[in-house]
Enzyme design. Structure first.
Site, PDB file in Angstrom:
ATOM      1  N   GLY A   1       0.838  -1.187   0.000  1.00  0.00           N
ATOM      2  CA  GLY A   1       0.000   0.000   0.000  1.00  0.00           C
ATOM      3  C   GLY A   1       0.872   1.235   0.000  1.00  0.00           C
ATOM      4  O   GLY A   1       2.026   1.204  -0.445  1.00  0.00           O
TER       5      GLY A   1
ATOM      6  N   ILE B   1       2.355   2.779   2.442  1.00  0.00           N
ATOM      7  CA  ILE B   1       3.569   2.612   3.244  1.00  0.00           C
ATOM      8  C   ILE B   1       4.526   1.651   2.558  1.00  0.00           C
ATOM      9  O   ILE B   1       5.737   1.909   2.470  1.00  0.00           O
ATOM     10  CB  ILE B   1       3.210   2.115   4.661  1.00  0.00           C
TER      11      ILE B   1
ATOM     12  N   SER C   1       1.319  -9.078  -2.074  1.00  0.00           N
ATOM     13  CA  SER C   1       0.165  -8.371  -1.533  1.00  0.00           C
ATOM     14  C   SER C   1      -1.091  -8.972  -2.146  1.00  0.00           C
ATOM     15  O   SER C   1      -1.009  -9.841  -3.020  1.00  0.00           O
ATOM     16  CB  SER C   1       0.245  -6.865  -1.831  1.00  0.00           C
ATOM     17  N   ARG C   2      -2.252  -8.502  -1.700  1.00  0.00           N
ATOM     18  CA  ARG C   2      -3.506  -9.039  -2.224  1.00  0.00           C
ATOM     19  C   ARG C   2      -3.628  -8.823  -3.726  1.00  0.00           C
ATOM     20  O   ARG C   2      -4.239  -9.617  -4.431  1.00  0.00           O
ATOM     21  CB  ARG C   2      -4.698  -8.391  -1.510  1.00  0.00           C
ATOM     22  N   SER C   3      -3.035  -7.726  -4.199  1.00  0.00           N
ATOM     23  CA  SER C   3      -3.115  -7.394  -5.613  1.00  0.00           C
ATOM     24  C   SER C   3      -1.727  -7.199  -6.195  1.00  0.00           C
ATOM     25  O   SER C   3      -0.815  -6.729  -5.522  1.00  0.00           O
ATOM     26  CB  SER C   3      -3.929  -6.107  -5.822  1.00  0.00           C
TER      27      SER C   3
ATOM     28  N   ARG D   1       1.106  -4.238  12.405  1.00  0.00           N
ATOM     29  CA  ARG D   1       0.415  -4.497  13.659  1.00  0.00           C
ATOM     30  C   ARG D   1       1.036  -5.745  14.278  1.00  0.00           C
ATOM     31  O   ARG D   1       1.443  -6.674  13.571  1.00  0.00           O
ATOM     32  CB  ARG D   1      -1.079  -4.733  13.442  1.00  0.00           C
TER      33      ARG D   1
ATOM     34  N   ASP E   1       8.361  -2.456  15.770  1.00  0.00           N
ATOM     35  CA  ASP E   1       7.784  -1.215  16.276  1.00  0.00           C
ATOM     36  C   ASP E   1       6.394  -1.453  16.862  1.00  0.00           C
ATOM     37  O   ASP E   1       5.839  -0.573  17.511  1.00  0.00           O
ATOM     38  CB  ASP E   1       7.693  -0.176  15.157  1.00  0.00           C
TER      39      ASP E   1
ATOM     40  N   GLU F   1       0.095  -4.009  23.392  1.00  0.00           N
ATOM     41  CA  GLU F   1       0.857  -2.791  23.671  1.00  0.00           C
ATOM     42  C   GLU F   1       0.280  -2.084  24.891  1.00  0.00           C
ATOM     43  O   GLU F   1      -0.941  -2.063  25.053  1.00  0.00           O
ATOM     44  CB  GLU F   1       0.826  -1.872  22.450  1.00  0.00           C
TER      45      GLU F   1
ATOM     46  N   HIS G   1       6.200   1.738  19.116  1.00  0.00           N
ATOM     47  CA  HIS G   1       5.145   2.118  18.172  1.00  0.00           C
ATOM     48  C   HIS G   1       5.237   3.612  17.832  1.00  0.00           C
ATOM     49  O   HIS G   1       4.272   4.369  17.984  1.00  0.00           O
ATOM     50  CB  HIS G   1       3.756   1.799  18.732  1.00  0.00           C
TER      51      HIS G   1
END
Length: 316
Positions: free
Chosen positions: A156, A158, A177-179, A235, A259, A264, A282
């Site tokens: 995406g 990022i 990735s998905r695409s 995440r 990170d 958390e 983070h």
């Protein structure tokens, strides 16, 4: 009179100042709103601001009968029950791409820090061991970034910025990735398994969700190999942390840069014992320019909602 907006998650007051200049903020301080405010106040609320990772289900939404907009501060929205929101006619907004550059920067920082063992090197100087010419096995020369195969899981906003930065270090870049994105000059792999087999550095930049929960498991880590590194700026739920600790302990991989964590601010204590792991709290999007961009998105989403317009940064 400014519209009232509930601040559902815990935020430093400094981050809410610009938003508070335009809206009347009711700050719950991270506590359940019904424990902080009287029912009449909550019954009238039409919009709220939240962290995307904060759990917000249908039962909680029902405590706000007039709620029409949930605006996430940041790009993530994995804590929001989107189906529950949709059934209730609640629009969900976020800040897509607002912190992409800053998060990409921390990904590169973690990758360099882990591979070049900057934390260990810093301690080697501070302890006086370097001045004393004390041998350290952790200071042996090893492969750098140039010529490495770096795999991006997620492409995406990022992921794209990370890929561009990695390429500048003369490394090979590929992604899953998905695409598939035909506009990109990087090799595409049809599965995460295939990408992990190819690369020696796996950078996780995928959006969190049920389909990615613990998807980076013991099998994926083993595919990276003993010279492999994993970097996570997405995440904590994407990595099986128990499997990661085991892989580091058994030297199945060479190191990691993290990170984000599953719980958390409580990363597994075992991770702090590994000198080949770089840990940050983070802070990927925690820069002045990122916060201003995220605040711009929040303000734009709230303003549009109260004007009866579609959210300009809606979660689709």
């Amino acid at each position: 009179m400014p519209e009232k907006v509930l601040v559902y998650s815990r935020f430093p007051k400094s981050l809410m100042q610009r938003i508070g200049d335009q809206f009347d903020l009711l700050d719950a301080g991270g506590r359940p709103p019904h424990e902080v405010f009287v029912k009449h106040e909550l019954d009238q609320l039409r919009a709220m601001i939240t962290q995307g990772s904060s759990l917000l289900n249908g039962e909680m939404m029902d405590r706000f009968p007039k709620l029409g907009a949930i605006v996430c501060y940041g790009t993530g929205y994995d804590g929001i029950d989107l189906q529950a929101a949709s059934r209730r006619g609640i629009a969900v907004g976020h800040s897509p791409g607002a912190n992409a550059s800053s998060v990409a920067d921390i990904a590169i920082t973690l990758m360099l820090g882990a591979i070049r063992r900057l934390v260990v090197a810093d301690g080697y100087v501070r302890s006086g061991d370097w001045a004393a010419a004390k041998p350290s096995p952790m200071m042996r020369a090893q492969q750098g970034i140039r010529g490495r195969k770096v795999g991006l899981y997620g492409m995406g906003a990022i992921g794209r910025k990370i890929a561009a930065r990695v390429a500048a270090f003369e490394a090979e870049v590929a992604y899953f990735s998905r695409s598939r994105h035909d506009d990109l000059p990087y090799q595409y792999f049809p599965s995460l398994d295939a990408l992990a087999d190819w690369c020696s550095v796996l950078v996780i930049a995928v959006r969190a969700g049920p389909e990615t929960h613990y998807i980076v498991n013991a099998g994926i880590l083993k595919r990276l190999g003993e010279d492999g590194y994993v970097v996570n700026i997405a995440r904590g739920s994407v990595i099986d942390e128990d499997a990661l600790v085991a892989a580091l302990k058994d030297k199945i991989i060479a190191g990691a840069g993290l990170d984000v964590y599953a719980k958390e601010p409580y990363p597994p204590g075992a991770l702090t014992a590994f000198p080949n792991v770089v840990l940050t709290p983070h802070i990927g999007g925690h820069t002045l320019e990122s916060h201003r961009a995220m605040q711009d998105c929040v303000i734009a989403n709230l303003a549009a909602f109260f004007q009866g317009k579609p959210l300009p940064y809606a979660v689709v």
